[in-house]
Enzyme design. Structure first.
Site: not given
Ligand code: EPU
Length: 429
Positions: A22-23, A117, A122, A124, A307, A399
């Site tokens: 998925k990811n 979430c 979370r 950006v 995860d 999902r």
């Molecule tokens: N973070 C920030 N600011 C940002 C981005 C992230 O503070 O702009 C923080 C987040 O709040 C978190 C940390 O950085 O504390 C890491 O977040 P990351 O950005 O790595 O997570 P993500 O890209 O939103 C993806 C996966 C998640 C998985 C995480 C960590 C996808 C679509 N989602 O999320 O998958 O847990 O990386 O490996 O790829 C799932 O599949 O169930 C899932 C939640």
């Protein structure tokens, strides 16, 4: 509304084929927007998040069709919009990847902010910080990120090394692929899903180096061409089946997997006394005796994945002794523990740690899934428990897990799925 009904206590036996990631696949689908021409993506999982992403891309003018099961032909030659619809973005955080791709390809992107979430806050902000560093003008209006740039310019970007964001690394990489000049992302995430996206871009003619390291170097090119690309296997689905054996017992062979991407999980299961053998593309997991207690702390790759933390919680709940799980990535990822406690688990959450004292047996109960991984963990708990477990919130499982119930049944699990209102003789187990 569906529910999953499980009569637990049956050991799992047999073989299961792991689906595409998925990811790994969601960023690939967004990345196809950078390409003028058709790409063929293989190993695309049949899950709701992929369907949502394809609807999102279609709304922007991307044409796609499955030419065989799991094989998607996708063409973004004729984009017609740069505004992502809120109704789709709100369903799935991965949809924010279209921001980087649209910005690079068209110089404009309007994407609703995905918001919080259930697993925690979370933001950006790192993504936006990256777009700005590449020269985009970014404003936030009425919950929408509006970004504009004539042509992005390469830059040196430092991401927060304590968090190593997967999403920000991918979004910035997408934006930088067509930028003028060189972008260096320091403290880039090294997750296999990032590597998968980088390799797709390289196959399409992008100039990337440092793939798989924490310093990604992207030399922007004028245009990308389509290619044929095989997405990676889903290491989270694989880990879920491994833990299903760890929590329930039995012996299962996972096929079409990448053991090299699961080292921390293999080590953790082995430390619990679970036998794990593997070759290039298979893993065999065997558990006889009750597992031992093992601590786990989540961390960015190659550390232990957040995860799979809920699955570890289930195994720890039936282990001999006390395990401590520390969650360092998301601030609310212990939601599943309340449901697990209702099944007889002995769990205490203190801040970012869960202290789990194993009990000999969980007992079935009605429980509710609140996110994808919590849902999978409750299925595992139901498989390990004595008696009947009814799980609602199955839309979260759909999902991220392809035919989860259908894959578990041939392994001997007594599991079925039915509409809540129809829970009658035909689906009662
Ligand atoms: N973070 C920030 N600011 C940002 C981005 C992230 O503070 O702009 C923080 C987040 O709040 C978190 C940390 O950085 O504390 C890491 O977040 P990351 O950005 O790595 O997570 P993500 O890209 O939103 C993806 C996966 C998640 C998985 C995480 C960590 C996808 C679509 N989602 O999320 O998958 O847990 O990386 O490996 O790829 C799932 O599949 O169930 C899932 C939640």
């Amino acid at each position: 509304m569906d529910q999953i009904v499980i009569t637990g206590g049956r050991r799992l036996q047999g073989a299961v084929t792991i689906s595409g990631s998925k990811n790994g696949t969601l960023p690939l689908l967004a990345a196809t927007m950078l390409v003028e021409g058709e790409s063929v993506i293989e190993n695309v999982p049949d899950i709701d998040d992929v369907r949502t992403m394809l609807q999102m891309l279609e709304s922007l003018g991307v044409r796609s069709r499955f030419i065989a099961p799991g094989v998607l032909a996708i063409d973004a030659s004729h984009l017609r919009s740069t505004e992502a619809p809120y109704q789709l973005v709100r369903k799935m955080r991965g949809s924010f990847y279209v921001a980087g791709a649209l910005l690079a390809r068209t110089g404009h992107a309007e994407v609703p902010l995905p918001g919080g979430c259930v697993i925690g806050s979370r933001p950006v902000d790192f993504h936006i910080q990256g777009f700005k560093a590449l020269g985009a003008e970014v404003v936030e209006e009425a919950g929408i990120m509006k970004a504009r740039a004539r042509r992005l310019r390469g830059a040196r970007i430092y991401l927060d090394p304590r968090l190593r964001s997967v999403g920000a690394t991918i979004n910035i990489m997408l934006a930088a692929a067509l930028a003028e000049g060189t972008t260096i992302i320091e403290s880039a995430s090294r997750e296999p899903e990032v590597v998968c996206c980088a390799e797709y871009l390289r196959e399409c003619g992008a100039n990337l180096s440092g793939i798989g390291s924490s310093t990604l170097v992207i030399r922007g090119v004028e245009r990308l061409h389509g290619c044929r690309f095989h997405s990676i296997p889903d290491r989270m689905e694989a880990g879920t089946f491994m833990y299903a054996v760890g929590a329930t017992g039995g012996s299962v062979v996972l096929e079409a997997v990448r053991p090299d991407q699961l080292t921390s999980v293999i080590d953790t299961l082995q430390a619990a006394g679970v036998t794990v053998g593997y070759g290039d593309d298979w893993i065999k997991v065997t558990r006889g005796e009750r597992p031992g207690a093992v601590d786990a702390m989540t961390a960015p790759y190659p550390g232990y994945p957040t995860d799979l933390q809920p699955n570890h919680g289930v195994m720890a709940a039936v282990a001999r002794g006390t395990s401590i799980i520390e969650e360092t990535i998301f601030d609310a990822r212990f939601n599943y523990t309340d449901e697990l406690a209702r099944m007889g688990a002995n769990i205490k959450v203190v801040g970012r740690a869960a202290i789990i004292k194993g009990v000999p047996q969980l007992s079935g109960a009605p429980v509710e899934a609140t996110d994808i991984r919590a849902g999978a963990a409750l299925v595992l708990a139901g498989l390990a428990a004595e008696g009947v477990t009814e799980i609602t919130g199955t839309e979260f499982i759909d999902r991220g897990y392809e035919r989860f119930v259908d894959k578990l049944r041939p392994l001997g699990a007594q599991i079925s799925r039915c509409a809540v209102e129809n829970r009658g003789a035909e689906c009662w187990v």
